[in-house]
Each structure stands twice: as structure tokens, then as C-alpha cells.
Design a protein around this motif. Sequence first.
Motif, PDB file in Angstrom:
ATOM      1  N   SER A 104       0.802  -1.224   0.000  1.00  0.00           N
ATOM      2  CA  SER A 104       0.000   0.000   0.000  1.00  0.00           C
ATOM      3  C   SER A 104       0.835   1.273   0.000  1.00  0.00           C
ATOM      4  CB  SER A 104      -0.925   0.010   1.227  1.00  0.00           C
ATOM      5  OG  SER A 104      -1.791  -1.107   1.228  1.00  0.00           O
ATOM      6  N   PHE A 105       2.007   1.250   0.654  1.00  0.00           N
ATOM      7  CA  PHE A 105       2.725   2.498   0.897  1.00  0.00           C
ATOM      8  C   PHE A 105       4.179   2.544   0.443  1.00  0.00           C
ATOM      9  CE2 PHE A 105      -0.535   2.191   4.254  1.00  0.00           C
ATOM     10  CZ  PHE A 105      -1.244   3.361   4.010  1.00  0.00           C
ATOM     11  N   MET A 106       4.881   1.427   0.509  1.00  0.00           N
ATOM     12  CA  MET A 106       6.330   1.493   0.332  1.00  0.00           C
ATOM     13  C   MET A 106       6.752   1.933  -1.066  1.00  0.00           C
ATOM     14  SD  MET A 106       7.749   1.051   3.205  1.00  0.00           S
ATOM     15  CE  MET A 106       9.457   0.742   2.808  1.00  0.00           C
ATOM     16  N   GLY A 107       5.962   1.602  -2.076  1.00  0.00           N
ATOM     17  CA  GLY A 107       6.316   2.034  -3.423  1.00  0.00           C
ATOM     18  C   GLY A 107       6.393   3.545  -3.527  1.00  0.00           C
ATOM     19  N   GLN A 108       5.410   4.239  -2.956  1.00  0.00           N
ATOM     20  CA  GLN A 108       5.407   5.703  -3.009  1.00  0.00           C
ATOM     21  C   GLN A 108       6.540   6.298  -2.172  1.00  0.00           C
ATOM     22  OE1 GLN A 108       1.216   7.382  -2.786  1.00  0.00           O
ATOM     23  NE2 GLN A 108       0.810   5.250  -2.269  1.00  0.00           N
ATOM     24  N   ILE A 109       6.778   5.685  -1.010  1.00  0.00           N
ATOM     25  CA  ILE A 109       7.843   6.193  -0.136  1.00  0.00           C
ATOM     26  C   ILE A 109       9.211   6.015  -0.783  1.00  0.00           C
ATOM     27  CG2 ILE A 109       8.997   5.816   2.081  1.00  0.00           C
ATOM     28  CD1 ILE A 109       6.165   5.073   3.185  1.00  0.00           C
ATOM     29  N   VAL A 110       9.428   4.852  -1.389  1.00  0.00           N
ATOM     30  CA  VAL A 110      10.706   4.602  -2.059  1.00  0.00           C
ATOM     31  C   VAL A 110      10.879   5.532  -3.260  1.00  0.00           C
ATOM     32  CG1 VAL A 110      11.950   2.901  -3.450  1.00  0.00           C
ATOM     33  CG2 VAL A 110      10.996   2.236  -1.247  1.00  0.00           C
ATOM     34  N   ALA A 111       9.790   5.827  -3.972  1.00  0.00           N
ATOM     35  CA  ALA A 111       9.880   6.755  -5.106  1.00  0.00           C
ATOM     36  C   ALA A 111      10.357   8.135  -4.647  1.00  0.00           C
ATOM     37  CB  ALA A 111       8.533   6.868  -5.808  1.00  0.00           C
ATOM     38  N   VAL A 112       9.829   8.603  -3.513  1.00  0.00           N
ATOM     39  CA  VAL A 112      10.274   9.879  -2.957  1.00  0.00           C
ATOM     40  C   VAL A 112      11.748   9.800  -2.568  1.00  0.00           C
ATOM     41  CG1 VAL A 112       9.987  11.514  -1.062  1.00  0.00           C
ATOM     42  CG2 VAL A 112       7.976  10.529  -2.173  1.00  0.00           C
ATOM     43  N   SER A 113      12.128   8.678  -1.957  1.00  0.00           N
ATOM     44  CA  SER A 113      13.514   8.508  -1.542  1.00  0.00           C
ATOM     45  C   SER A 113      14.466   8.598  -2.727  1.00  0.00           C
ATOM     46  CB  SER A 113      13.683   7.152  -0.833  1.00  0.00           C
ATOM     47  OG  SER A 113      15.046   6.890  -0.570  1.00  0.00           O
ATOM     48  N   ARG A 114      14.091   7.980  -3.837  1.00  0.00           N
ATOM     49  CA  ARG A 114      14.974   7.998  -5.002  1.00  0.00           C
ATOM     50  C   ARG A 114      15.108   9.402  -5.583  1.00  0.00           C
ATOM     51  NH1 ARG A 114      18.689   5.119  -5.512  1.00  0.00           N
ATOM     52  NH2 ARG A 114      18.623   4.905  -7.765  1.00  0.00           N
ATOM     53  N   ARG A 115      14.035  10.193  -5.460  1.00  0.00           N
ATOM     54  CA  ARG A 115      14.115  11.577  -5.955  1.00  0.00           C
ATOM     55  C   ARG A 115      14.974  12.436  -5.039  1.00  0.00           C
ATOM     56  NH1 ARG A 115       8.453  11.047  -6.732  1.00  0.00           N
ATOM     57  NH2 ARG A 115       8.034  12.422  -4.955  1.00  0.00           N
ATOM     58  N   VAL A 116      14.783  12.278  -3.735  1.00  0.00           N
ATOM     59  CA  VAL A 116      15.461  13.147  -2.776  1.00  0.00           C
ATOM     60  C   VAL A 116      16.899  12.692  -2.526  1.00  0.00           C
ATOM     61  CG1 VAL A 116      15.390  14.039  -0.408  1.00  0.00           C
ATOM     62  CG2 VAL A 116      13.259  13.714  -1.684  1.00  0.00           C
ATOM     63  N   TYR A 117      17.098  11.365  -2.469  1.00  0.00           N
ATOM     64  CA  TYR A 117      18.422  10.812  -2.160  1.00  0.00           C
ATOM     65  C   TYR A 117      18.834   9.824  -3.255  1.00  0.00           C
ATOM     66  CZ  TYR A 117      17.114  12.600   2.461  1.00  0.00           C
ATOM     67  OH  TYR A 117      16.697  13.384   3.506  1.00  0.00           O
ATOM     68  N   PRO A 118      19.232  10.300  -4.412  1.00  0.00           N
ATOM     69  CA  PRO A 118      19.550   9.395  -5.524  1.00  0.00           C
ATOM     70  C   PRO A 118      20.721   8.470  -5.258  1.00  0.00           C
ATOM     71  CG  PRO A 118      20.206  11.660  -6.017  1.00  0.00           C
ATOM     72  CD  PRO A 118      19.379  11.717  -4.773  1.00  0.00           C
ATOM     73  N   ASP A 119      21.563   8.791  -4.279  1.00  0.00           N
ATOM     74  CA  ASP A 119      22.708   7.938  -3.966  1.00  0.00           C
ATOM     75  C   ASP A 119      22.399   6.902  -2.895  1.00  0.00           C
ATOM     76  OD1 ASP A 119      24.389   9.250  -5.781  1.00  0.00           O
ATOM     77  OD2 ASP A 119      24.855  10.816  -4.321  1.00  0.00           O
ATOM     78  N   LEU A 120      21.133   6.849  -2.454  1.00  0.00           N
ATOM     79  CA  LEU A 120      20.713   5.872  -1.457  1.00  0.00           C
ATOM     80  C   LEU A 120      19.984   4.738  -2.169  1.00  0.00           C
ATOM     81  CD1 LEU A 120      20.281   5.027   1.533  1.00  0.00           C
ATOM     82  CD2 LEU A 120      18.150   6.342   1.478  1.00  0.00           C
ATOM     83  N   THR A 121      20.491   3.512  -2.037  1.00  0.00           N
ATOM     84  CA  THR A 121      19.817   2.346  -2.604  1.00  0.00           C
ATOM     85  C   THR A 121      19.048   1.640  -1.498  1.00  0.00           C
ATOM     86  OG1 THR A 121      21.770   0.949  -2.267  1.00  0.00           O
ATOM     87  CG2 THR A 121      21.559   2.054  -4.393  1.00  0.00           C
ATOM     88  N   ILE A 122      17.902   1.074  -1.861  1.00  0.00           N
ATOM     89  CA  ILE A 122      17.000   0.483  -0.869  1.00  0.00           C
ATOM     90  C   ILE A 122      16.523  -0.878  -1.352  1.00  0.00           C
ATOM     91  CG2 ILE A 122      14.846   0.756   0.427  1.00  0.00           C
ATOM     92  CD1 ILE A 122      15.090   3.752   0.031  1.00  0.00           C
TER      93      ILE A 122
END
Length: 302
Positions: A104-122
Motif C-alpha cells: 500500500s505504501f512502500m512504493g510511493q515512499i521509495v519513489a520519494v527517496s529515489r528523488r530526494v536521495y539518488p545515492d541511497l539504494t533500498i
Amino acid sequence: MDLNALREFTAIASEGSFAAAARKLGTPKSTVSKRIQDLEAALGVRLIERTTRKLSLTPEGALVLSRAKRILADAGEITRALSPADDGVAGHLRIAAPVLFGQSFMGQIVAVSRRVYPDLTIEVVLTDSQPDLVEEGFDAALRVGHPHDTPFVSRTIAQSHRVVVAAPQIVARKLEDPADLAGLPVLFHGVGLVHSWHFVNGRQERTVRLAGGVAMTSYPALKHAALGGAGVAQLPLYLVEEELAQGQLVEVLAGWQIPPDEIAFVYPGPQALTARLRAFLEMLENAFPDGTLHGGVLRSGM
């Protein structure tokens, strides 16, 4: 342990061959091969199965890979911490989350993470079990409820509210007492066809023991059964808000609520709260600004 060997091992796993890893790292293939041999010798296990056609990790290799990513990320963070000019969030995180929450939620949260922190892999692993964070190489996990019986650090990020719902044809009007549920067909989440449901109404509390005809271990499947008129179900509010607004489902009880579930962010200890994990935790908290799942990213779009 040689960090270069771990770096080359992770490159082999991601690139699929020694030659490709050597090209990516700008290191002679012979050097890469020798370091992996030395690493296997030091650990006393084979990490990679080599054939003429393909390369694959052994079970031991898969375990070392998950740990190696964390070790390399931590080493990078030490370097950045000692360099005042660089305050970026980078590295790798491995997170466990309950299946429904993750879907329900992690896809959207990870998408934000990739935009804000492109050098962070999850890496997000969806599981309804509670994996051992240390033994299975997780930086943190999202769990329903607090693990009070463990030494882990636990921080509530939101509450999940549930409601008792049914298709309109099942209930002509709202019930006044939870005991009235006994006269209706009941759908259960979990296993077994006898469950106890607990309710509160101000200072009043009531527990009713109910027998039903259907039990499922999937909330989405349970929702579809309720929509189809199979009976009364207890479902997460965020999962049925749209159906309630459209009149496809109705709330069954007047004035009675189900105590909410806490969604907790769990990590091994204070020393594990790295800059990258802290940044991810802040994103989770920002995703649910009112402290509830039904008021979170599904509504605001982050």
C-alpha cells in the motif's frame, strides 16, 4: 576483512561475471579473481558457483552479500562523516515490512527517496514474519505493534485504524451493541472460524466471541468477500475508505471503535541509526503527517 574484496564481490553479484565487475571497477580481472579466492579462503566457504555458462551465489554467498552491502555502506558513511564538505545521504538500506503495508505504501515512499536521495539504494523485503534484523542482515523493519520483548529500539510512526463493515444488503441499519454481531455472517482475518473481537466506546469496553463461516489471511481478499455480500468484516480503514464513501460498504456498529494498531519502526540499537537510516525514518514520518495510515501518502500523494 578486505573492503576491496567485499566491493569486488558485490560488483560480481550485480554485474553477473568477473569480467564485467572488473570493467566496472577498473580493476584487472586477475586481481578481482585473486581477491575473491582469498575471501573464500578466509571465510572457509565457497561464495560463488562458477560454470562455463553462468555464475551464481551459494547460500553462503547470498548471506555474505547482504552483510557486505551494509559494511561497505557503513565504511562510506565513516568517510563522509570525516569530510565536512559532504553531508549527503548515501549507501544501502535493507528494510523488512508487512506485506499489506508494503504493497500500500512502500512504493510511493521509495519513489520519494529515489528523488530526494539518488545515492541511497533500498532493498525492501515484504514479509508478515518478524525476521531477526541482525541475523538476516536488515537495517530496520516496520512491524505492527511494539516488540517489547526484544532489545531493539522501537518508534511509532502511525496508527492503523480498523472498522467493521459489510455490504449494505447485509445490515439494514447500524447495530447498537457489539453482541448483535452474533446474528450476522462474520468474516475473519487469520485462521480459525472462532475469534474474539474487542471494542471500546468511551470508557466502556466489550469483547465478543464470534463464530464465522469464512477466514482468510489476506485483507484485500477479505474486502472483496465483504463487497460481494459474504458477511461482516473487520478491515483497515485506509483499505476501505473509497468503498465507504461510495456506499459499496457501510460501517456496522454505532459508537463502538476497535483499538488501533501501532505501526512501529524497529532497528537494532542507537548505534544502528546511521544518517541514511535516519533520513529514511524521517520520510516515513512525513508520509503520515497526522499519525494515521488512512491520512497518509495515499491521500496526500506525498
